[in-house]
Structure formats: C-alpha cells, structure tokens
Design a protein around this motif. Sequence first.
Motif, PDB file in Angstrom:
ATOM      1  N   ASP A  79       2.205  12.926 119.092  1.00 16.08           N
ATOM      2  CA  ASP A  79       1.619  13.423 117.986  1.00 16.08           C
ATOM      3  C   ASP A  79       2.787  13.196 116.814  1.00 16.08           C
ATOM      4  N   VAL A  80       3.082  12.062 116.588  1.00 15.09           N
ATOM      5  CA  VAL A  80       3.955  11.281 115.899  1.00 15.09           C
ATOM      6  C   VAL A  80       3.403  10.094 114.991  1.00 15.09           C
ATOM      7  N   PRO A  81       4.013   9.806 113.985  1.00 12.41           N
ATOM      8  CA  PRO A  81       3.528   8.563 113.140  1.00 12.41           C
ATOM      9  C   PRO A  81       3.581   7.450 114.003  1.00 12.41           C
ATOM     10  N   ARG A  82       2.645   6.242 113.816  1.00 14.43           N
ATOM     11  CA  ARG A  82       2.396   5.192 114.664  1.00 14.43           C
ATOM     12  C   ARG A  82       3.705   4.494 114.847  1.00 14.43           C
ATOM     13  N   GLN A  84       6.959   5.735 115.147  1.00 13.46           N
ATOM     14  CA  GLN A  84       7.513   6.388 115.889  1.00 13.46           C
ATOM     15  C   GLN A  84       6.803   6.303 117.441  1.00 13.46           C
ATOM     16  N   GLN A  85       5.850   6.094 117.410  1.00 14.49           N
ATOM     17  CA  GLN A  85       4.849   5.697 118.639  1.00 14.49           C
ATOM     18  C   GLN A  85       5.317   4.526 119.524  1.00 14.49           C
TER      19      GLN A  85
END
Length: 112
Positions: A79-82, A84-85
């Motif tokens: 559940d993090v911005p793209r 950070q993914q």
Amino acid sequence: MSQDLFTDFETVRRYADQLDSDLTEDERADRLDTLRKFAEFVERTPDEMVAEIFNTQTRKYRKRGFYATKIKEFSEQLDVPRGQQVAKGNVIRAFFIANGRRVPPEMPEWLI
C-alpha cells in the motif's frame, strides 16, 4: 522470522555487505525488512531462493520467471505509491544480483 535470525543466512549477509555505506541504519533496516517480507511471501528462505533460481550443474536459470512474477505480485500488494513499489522490487532484485543471480527488471507500463 525475526530480523536477527534473518540476517544469519549467508545470502542475506552477502547482500547486507554490499549495501551502500552512505545508507542510514534505517534505510539498511528497511531494505532487509523488505527482503524478509518477500521471503515470507514466497515461503522460502533467502538461501533457498538463490539456490533454486539457477541450476549450477546445467548452468541455466530455472525459476527466473517465477521470481520475476512474484516480485511484481509482492510489490503490487504493498500500500505505497507505484514508484515505491518499483523501488521495493528493485531491493529484491539487488539481493539476487549480490548473490550472483539476475532477475530481469519489470517492463515499464508505457512499453507494454
């Protein structure tokens, strides 16, 4: 698995030794925690992951596609911005590289 036991694996020590010295302790701990969570996600130890991705007898990759897919699945469920993914996925790829194995990077969405 606790972080202390996790860092006892030879492959994790090898990766930790190659982390940039300019990282803070929190950044190093975050990368090791990402790797620990990924190992739990695929239900393997770090040593097992490195051993099974490449067959040393035939000198061929065996499960590179499996790990590329699992890295993507693991990263996407965070559940993090793209951005950070993608960075979390790259932490896992760096672990394999530090252990002499390569998992190809994910293809950018704009190239698909």
